[in-house]
Design a protein around this motif. Structure first.
Motif, short mmCIF file in Angstrom:
data_model
loop_
_atom_site.label_atom_id
_atom_site.label_comp_id
_atom_site.label_asym_id
_atom_site.label_seq_id
_atom_site.Cartn_x
_atom_site.Cartn_y
_atom_site.Cartn_z
N GLU A 1 0.60 5.58 4.88
CA GLU A 1 0.22 4.22 4.53
C GLU A 1 0.57 4.00 3.06
OE1 GLU A 1 -3.96 3.60 5.00
OE2 GLU A 1 -4.52 5.00 3.40
N TYR A 2 0.52 2.73 2.65
CA TYR A 2 0.96 2.37 1.30
C TYR A 2 -0.14 1.55 0.64
CZ TYR A 2 5.26 4.09 3.26
OH TYR A 2 6.20 4.91 3.87
N GLN A 3 -1.03 2.26 -0.03
CA GLN A 3 -2.20 1.66 -0.66
C GLN A 3 -2.34 2.16 -2.09
OE1 GLN A 3 -2.85 -0.84 1.71
NE2 GLN A 3 -5.00 -0.53 1.22
N GLY A 4 -3.04 1.37 -2.89
CA GLY A 4 -3.32 1.75 -4.27
C GLY A 4 -2.19 1.40 -5.21
N GLY A 5 -2.49 1.31 -6.49
CA GLY A 5 -1.49 1.03 -7.51
C GLY A 5 -0.78 -0.29 -7.26
N ARG A 6 0.54 -0.27 -7.33
CA ARG A 6 1.31 -1.51 -7.18
C ARG A 6 1.17 -2.11 -5.79
NH1 ARG A 6 6.30 -0.50 -4.70
NH2 ARG A 6 6.78 1.70 -4.37
N PHE A 7 0.80 -1.30 -4.78
CA PHE A 7 0.64 -1.83 -3.43
C PHE A 7 -0.57 -2.75 -3.30
CE2 PHE A 7 2.71 2.38 -2.68
CZ PHE A 7 3.94 1.88 -2.28
N ASP A 8 -1.45 -2.75 -4.30
CA ASP A 8 -2.59 -3.66 -4.28
C ASP A 8 -2.21 -5.07 -4.73
OD1 ASP A 8 -4.34 -1.76 -3.37
OD2 ASP A 8 -5.04 -1.17 -5.36
N PRO B 1 -2.98 -9.93 -2.63
CA PRO B 1 -3.63 -8.80 -3.31
C PRO B 1 -4.77 -8.18 -2.50
CG PRO B 1 -4.32 -10.87 -4.27
CD PRO B 1 -3.22 -11.21 -3.30
N TYR B 2 -4.88 -6.86 -2.63
CA TYR B 2 -5.99 -6.09 -2.07
C TYR B 2 -6.14 -6.26 -0.56
CZ TYR B 2 -6.94 -5.92 -7.03
OH TYR B 2 -6.81 -5.75 -8.38
N VAL B 3 -5.02 -6.15 0.15
CA VAL B 3 -5.04 -6.20 1.61
C VAL B 3 -5.24 -4.79 2.14
CG1 VAL B 3 -3.70 -6.78 3.67
CG2 VAL B 3 -3.55 -8.23 1.64
N SER B 4 -6.11 -4.65 3.11
CA SER B 4 -6.39 -3.33 3.67
C SER B 4 -5.18 -2.78 4.42
CB SER B 4 -7.58 -3.40 4.63
OG SER B 4 -7.23 -4.12 5.80
N SER B 5 -5.15 -1.47 4.58
CA SER B 5 -4.08 -0.83 5.32
C SER B 5 -4.03 -1.33 6.75
CB SER B 5 -4.25 0.69 5.30
OG SER B 5 -3.21 1.32 6.00
N ALA B 6 -5.19 -1.51 7.36
CA ALA B 6 -5.24 -1.98 8.75
C ALA B 6 -4.64 -3.38 8.87
CB ALA B 6 -6.68 -1.98 9.24
N MET B 7 -4.92 -4.23 7.89
CA MET B 7 -4.37 -5.59 7.93
C MET B 7 -2.86 -5.56 7.73
SD MET B 7 -4.71 -8.78 8.37
CE MET B 7 -6.50 -9.04 8.34
#
Length: 299
Positions: free
Chosen positions: A7-14, A176-182
């Protein structure tokens, strides 16, 4: 034995994210016997439980490499960008990859990089090429122009096509701040939309072109002429032409008009089901090898 995909979360992925990343994870998920969850690509070094992880996609994006020794990687459709070679192929990185060789690479450029460092590697192609082919094209399909081509390459696409086209930018979604599931849900919805609605996809994005080709959707691929040496997209050339667009001023516009007249804007869908079966079988073989190593190490 836990099995994870990236998955692609945190840092710039937010702040902004590329649904092409999630599309690659969806494709890998459909090749695995099950998926127990997701692990952030840039935090694989923090994993504290033995597990198997599908290592398809772009590496890296951070300096957190190599991954935890508790990870048994499924190295298939692995991609290294030149800018990150010094991280992935650091002394510790080379030692890690040699433990998992041979490495299946998404493109020939990655094969060359790894072989240069003494790592066994081969050209596996991308897992997004394994998505199921649709049963039939839509009766009232739409043209989708995907990923930046609406402003950069407008002079190439005929006005008659642009006029009624649907524009999508799947590579720079600014939520911004979209969950991995979404994100996974959005990517799955986008794939379903292409499958059910698209009569033609015009794109400059490989993770739009390749899944659409796999689903039996006609594709016209446009790319900047200044990036002819970008091996990242050369996998597309195995299936359809790459139409290199000139982005300079007057001379570029004249070149692009001539290019437009030579492009087939009503292409047929590409049939490569036999090749698709080979890619699936290749992934399964690498997974089985990773599973065997996992059992030897952790029981």
């Amino acid at each position: 034995m836990k099995i994870y995909v990236l998955e692609y979360q945190g840092g710039r992925f937010d702040r902004t994210f590329n649904l092409g990343d999630q599309i690659q994870s969806i494709a890998a998920s459909r090749l695995l016997p099950r998926v127990d969850g997701f692990l952030p690509r840039d935090e694989l070094h923090t994993v504290q439980e033995p597990c198997i992880v599908s290592m398809n996609g772009f590496f890296m994006g951070s300096i957190n490499w190599p991954p935890s020794p508790l990870i048994e990687g499924v190295f298939f459709a692995f991609h290294v960008a030149p800018a990150w070679e010094h991280v992935v192929c650091s002394p510790a990185g080379i030692e890690y990859l040699r433990k998992h060789q041979p490495i299946g690479c998404r493109d020939r450029g990655t094969v060359e990089i790894l072989c240069k460092h003494g790592i066994e590697a081969y050209y596996s192609k991308c897992v997004t090429l394994t998505l199921e082919r649709r049963s039939a094209p839509p009766q009232d399909g739409k043209v989708f122009i995907v990923g930046g081509v609406e402003d950069k390459f407008a002079s190439v696409i005929p006005k008659s096509i642009r006029k009624n086209a649907i524009f999508v930018n799947q590579a720079k979604v600014r939520l911004p701040y979209v969950s991995s599931a979404m994100k996974q849900s959005l990517a799955a919805h986008l794939l379903d939309t292409y499958r059910e609605k698209a009569s033609l996809v015009i794109t400059s994005k490989i993770h739009c072109a390749m899944p659409c080709l796999a689903m039996g959707i006609p594709v016209v691929f446009l790319y900047g002429a200044h990036k002819k040496n970008d091996y990242r997209v050369h996998v597309v050339k195995d299936f359809v032409d790459i139409n290199y667009v000139n982005r300079s001023s007057l001379a570029g516009r004249l070149f692009n008009r001539n290019l437009s007249s030579r492009i087939n804007w009503e292409p047929d869908a590409v049939d490569f089901e036999a090749e698709k079966a080979n890619i699936r079988a290749g992934y399964s073989a690498v997974f089985e090898r990773a599973q065997s190593r996992f059992m030897e190490r952790f029981g």
